[in-house]
Scaffold this motif. Structure first.
Motif, PDB file in Angstrom:
ATOM      1  N   HIS A   1      10.454   8.227  -2.263  1.00 30.15           N
ATOM      2  CA  HIS A   1       9.442   8.034  -1.224  1.00 30.15           C
ATOM      3  C   HIS A   1       8.042   8.031  -1.843  1.00 30.15           C
ATOM      4  CE1 HIS A   1       7.127   8.542   2.445  1.00 30.15           C
ATOM      5  NE2 HIS A   1       6.690   9.721   2.022  1.00 30.15           N
ATOM      6  N   ALA A   2       7.790   8.965  -2.737  1.00 34.77           N
ATOM      7  CA  ALA A   2       6.469   9.047  -3.372  1.00 34.77           C
ATOM      8  C   ALA A   2       6.161   7.762  -4.150  1.00 34.77           C
ATOM      9  CB  ALA A   2       6.412  10.265  -4.293  1.00 34.77           C
ATOM     10  N   ILE A   3       7.152   7.281  -4.866  1.00 34.05           N
ATOM     11  CA  ILE A   3       6.964   6.065  -5.663  1.00 34.05           C
ATOM     12  C   ILE A   3       6.708   4.858  -4.753  1.00 34.05           C
ATOM     13  CG2 ILE A   3       8.193   4.428  -7.169  1.00 34.05           C
ATOM     14  CD1 ILE A   3       9.445   6.936  -8.537  1.00 34.05           C
ATOM     15  N   GLN A   4       7.447   4.802  -3.661  1.00 32.96           N
ATOM     16  CA  GLN A   4       7.263   3.718  -2.689  1.00 32.96           C
ATOM     17  C   GLN A   4       5.839   3.751  -2.104  1.00 32.96           C
ATOM     18  OE1 GLN A   4       8.679   1.084  -1.622  1.00 32.96           O
ATOM     19  NE2 GLN A   4       8.256   0.765   0.555  1.00 32.96           N
ATOM     20  N   VAL A   5       5.375   4.933  -1.748  1.00 31.60           N
ATOM     21  CA  VAL A   5       4.028   5.049  -1.164  1.00 31.60           C
ATOM     22  C   VAL A   5       2.975   4.641  -2.197  1.00 31.60           C
ATOM     23  CG1 VAL A   5       2.316   6.682  -0.268  1.00 31.60           C
ATOM     24  CG2 VAL A   5       4.654   6.708   0.616  1.00 31.60           C
ATOM     25  N   TRP A   6       3.140   5.062  -3.434  1.00 35.25           N
ATOM     26  CA  TRP A   6       2.162   4.700  -4.469  1.00 35.25           C
ATOM     27  C   TRP A   6       2.215   3.192  -4.771  1.00 35.25           C
ATOM     28  CZ3 TRP A   6      -2.042   4.170  -6.727  1.00 35.25           C
ATOM     29  CH2 TRP A   6      -2.198   3.792  -8.065  1.00 35.25           C
ATOM     30  N   LYS A   7       3.402   2.608  -4.715  1.00 33.49           N
ATOM     31  CA  LYS A   7       3.507   1.154  -4.906  1.00 33.49           C
ATOM     32  C   LYS A   7       2.640   0.445  -3.859  1.00 33.49           C
ATOM     33  CE  LYS A   7       6.826  -1.732  -3.425  1.00 33.49           C
ATOM     34  NZ  LYS A   7       8.187  -2.226  -3.146  1.00 33.49           N
TER      35      LYS A   7
END
Lengths: 515, 515
Positions: free
Chosen positions: B333-339
């Motif tokens: 989720h964190a990686i998706q939000v930062w993407k």
């Protein structure tokens, strides 16, 4: 019921809310997520109490969205309850059937009595009050209960909430005194139906968004140093004063008040008016805010059913157990430390080192059981983290002041550092509280090191006087080693705080290091 | 090496310390516990550099205690290293053999060069500096390195530390200027052996207890609003001023200085004198405090070996991964939000909504990757918890100011609330930082809701202008439902912050709710 996900969706007259819980071992539970959408179902009721097609669509969609959230967590059971707006809707079956068809969730329309009872259950299991009145101002109705010795005695339901009362009366902005008077009369007429309310003189517990807003605004104005609503106390007069204030302001200006959200600016007058009338009717001793309400009552009912109990026998013990689970704390270690600090406190009271006070004991209890919580954030600055977390975790059965004292005990390093750290909290503390904190701080500091390696080596601890000398005698089952060494370091601070010589002795005898 | 417990025991000349680590997946690690005992081994060396029997017994016992602590955690490997005091001891083998016989731990006596290298490794993997000098003032020696573009160029070891220099020179209290001059000459003579130090003009990184004390005292005096030592910066002149101050005070008075612990009051003059001489010799551009040192260098060497790397390619990315593991955050989720926030930031820069700034991007990166951390404390007041935790977790590769900005971004709710919350941090922020925080706060606020159910539904996000209208176009693989609704709520705040009209469009087309 171990580690099972549950959710409660509360289809209220003003907003729809979901809370997702995880049930852990032995009746513990943890809140996982929560979300709210302002649907204002009351506004979608037409003059014949029919929910409009738009209202139905909106509600079905919002419940569908919450279902999505529940699914993303793997929730196995969703309890759906609907209150006043659905209660009065003539086409309620249509609404509920369409919700069921779309989402598979079967909503139960609870009666005013049930709703009131859930509020009561939430209050008596989360606030340390024996007697009281609960007032839950919803969007479309207000639920009231009276409890004595934690038992439910009476209940009342009046068909006005913050939204419906606004809808019926407020057409002008700001609210002219005539309108307020008319509102008050309408509320009074409803309250007249419950003569048992008159002059009870007990605390009134406010629940729901209006009560929370009142507390937030009040805290903001006085710059209250804690960010805790639950259990916050106000004088009934202060509620009246706030009512006068919001009446005199146009809606736009109200939404600029610190603590008041824009979406509540129009309905706040009606909401506070209801609280104010109840406070006056009861001649309340104080106004106490509860952050817990309907949803929490539903949850606690489940918990109590699992435990086979009518009420939580000890809300403090229960909330500490929940915190242990939530933060993965070493419960055995915590219990061992509290066993020893409790013993030592009794010894010190016996020898007049400390006064006998149940409040002090409660603070030490909380501090002992949670002294390691800061380590979950980091092994550095743990005292700061302890302080922060003790003021944030859901702890029930202690006052704000007791919680602050417990937090400061877990953060204790030295008298100097304590006095500095508490400067901004002075208004909440009595002068003697500073003494309590340093004394219990050094007591906990020493004792916790005796179980630093979580081996439960110490069986008991006594304070005794031998030939004019004070001795702290520790009875150990295993060699203490490291722990003894650390305890001796604390003994230096101990001597400073109590300004008395004292020696530490281990039974059976064990030599300590001269570091 | 998954989830294995390791420990490092550092047998220093002033104190013995243990740190216990847990190694997690893909080279992550978490600090589990730490403890220190002041042994002052240097004081147990007699005039012939023989460690006295008392000194040996004490050391053996302390290591035994630390072994107990390691055992209580089930540590599988303990790395023991010894530095200067053992290096110079003629009976070092006796000491090490007795430690081994008692505890089973084989200590390695590391050379001054190795010690210096570990300090260098700790610094270049935890501070965003390309060039610099590290100075680790220990109890019995001082290790210095020079690195350029993160590569080790030179090293130096001088046989004076805070304890040994005090032992040789200070007999008077307070320290007379003659004694200080003599100390300075002795240090200078040692530094003369390393002509490469002269006038490098780069930052000097201070490690060890002396440097930490200097920073603590400095922060205390100026009431620095953050409780972070690592990466704290000072002017070299301020170190000289502090040296003058402590020289002029008797030891007893020194221990009353905020930030200075009693057990360091006697050796602080010598410690600061060493730092001061190095700063002057280098003509340092600034003095930077490192909370990381020998033990962290040893740990990072292990991590790098596992990863097959010479240096951490990106310390920020590595520290964020560690935090994800420590707090059990949803990394996908964190990686998706930062993407998505990263994409949208680029779009906004392209269309001149935001300036192009790598610093701003770094702040948004940190905020996006850690925006959910507050939920680990509680699902209520999560913004406050975000703010608190972002200022506490071990985050490397950002300045204190950047960290504060990132924390405020994760805590963003509205411009008004941001400005209020940051009042006590104003001295750390530029005026434009407030604008940055509200803009990136609303950007993150909107984008994070697009993955509120952690389903990775959104593929990309564009900002475009169509017929004079700004459109935020979201490309989704699955229906957004709830997430779209929440995003639309943020859009209201977005319009306020940017003062521009904008529409949200989902591709393929999806209808949103009118809540």
């Amino acid at each position: 019921m171990a580690d099972e996900m549950n959710a409660v969706i509360d289809l209220g007259s003003n907003s729809v809310r979901v809370v997702i819980y995880e049930h852990g071992p032995s009746g513990t539970q943890k809140e996982i997520d929560t979300l709210k959408q302002s649907v204002r179902l009351t506004s979608h009721l037409d003059e014949n109490n029919v929910i409009t097609e738009t209202g139905i669509q909106l509600t079905v969609q919002v419940v569908g969205l919450f279902k999505q959230l529940c699914d993303s967590y793997g929730v196995v059971e969703i309890i759906g309850v609907a209150t006043q707006a659905v209660r009065v809707a003539v086409n309620r079956d249509e609404l509920l059937n369409r919700i069921f068809a779309e989402t598979g969730i079967r909503f139960r329309v609870i009666t005013g009595e049930e709703e009131a009872r859930y509020g009561y259950l939430a209050a008596v299991n989360s606030l340390p009050l024996e007697d009281g009145i609960t007032v839950d101002v919803g969007g479309g109705s207000t639920e009231i209960t009276y409890f004595r010795q934690r038992n439910l005695i009476h209940y009342a339901s009046i068909p006005y909430g913050a939204v419906s009362l606004t809808k019926e009366f407020t057409r002008n902005d700001p609210t002219p005194s005539k309108i307020l008077e008319a509102m008050n009369r309408a509320i009074e007429n409803q309250l007249d139906r419950y003569p048992w309310l008159e002059g009870l003189g007990c605390p009134v517990i406010g629940m729901g968004g209006t009560a929370r807003t009142v507390a937030r605004v009040h805290q903001d104005r006085r710059k209250y140093p804690l960010k805790i609503l639950h259990g916050y106390e106000m004088c009934p007069m202060e509620v009246t004063a706030m009512l006068d204030m919001v009446c005199s302001m146009p809606v736009k200006k109200r939404s600029k008040i610190g603590g008041l959200s824009g979406e509540r600016a129009d309905i706040i007058v009606a909401g506070i008016a209801i609280l104010d009338q109840v406070l006056k009717r009861v001649r309340a001793s104080k106004f106490v805010i509860s952050n817990k309400g309907l949803r929490d009552g539903i949850l606690i009912e489940q918990v109590l059913r699992t435990r086979g109990e009518q009420l939580l026998p000890d809300m403090l013990v229960h909330s500490i157990a929940n915190i242990h689970v939530h933060f993965h704390l070493d419960r055995q270690h915590a219990i061992q430390v509290w066993k020893l600090t409790g013993q030592l406190l009794s010894e010190m009271v016996k020898h007049n080192w400390l006064p006998d006070s149940s409040e002090m004991r409660r603070c030490l209890h909380v501090a002992s059981m949670l002294h390691d919580i800061g380590r979950t954030i980091s092994i550095y600055n743990t005292r700061d983290h302890n302080f922060y977390l003790l003021l944030q975790v859901p702890l029930f059965g202690v006052s704000h002041r007791e919680r602050l004292i417990a937090a400061a005990i877990t953060a204790f390093k030295s008298t100097k550092q304590t006095n500095r750290a508490l400067v901004s909290y002075q208004e909440l503390l009595e002068d003697e509280d500073f003494t309590t904190i340093t004394r219990l701080g050094v007591l906990l500091g020493l004792v916790k090191t005796l179980d630093r390696t979580s081996t439960g080596a110490v069986q008991s601890i006594d304070l005794l006087r031998d030939q004019g000398e004070w001795i702290l005698r520790v009875h150990a089952q295993k060699p203490l080693g490291l722990q003894l060494n650390l305890a001796l370091e604390w003994l230096k601070e101990w001597r400073k705080v109590f300004q008395r010589e004292i020696r530490l002795e281990v039974d059976p005898f064990e030599q300590s290091l001269g570091v």
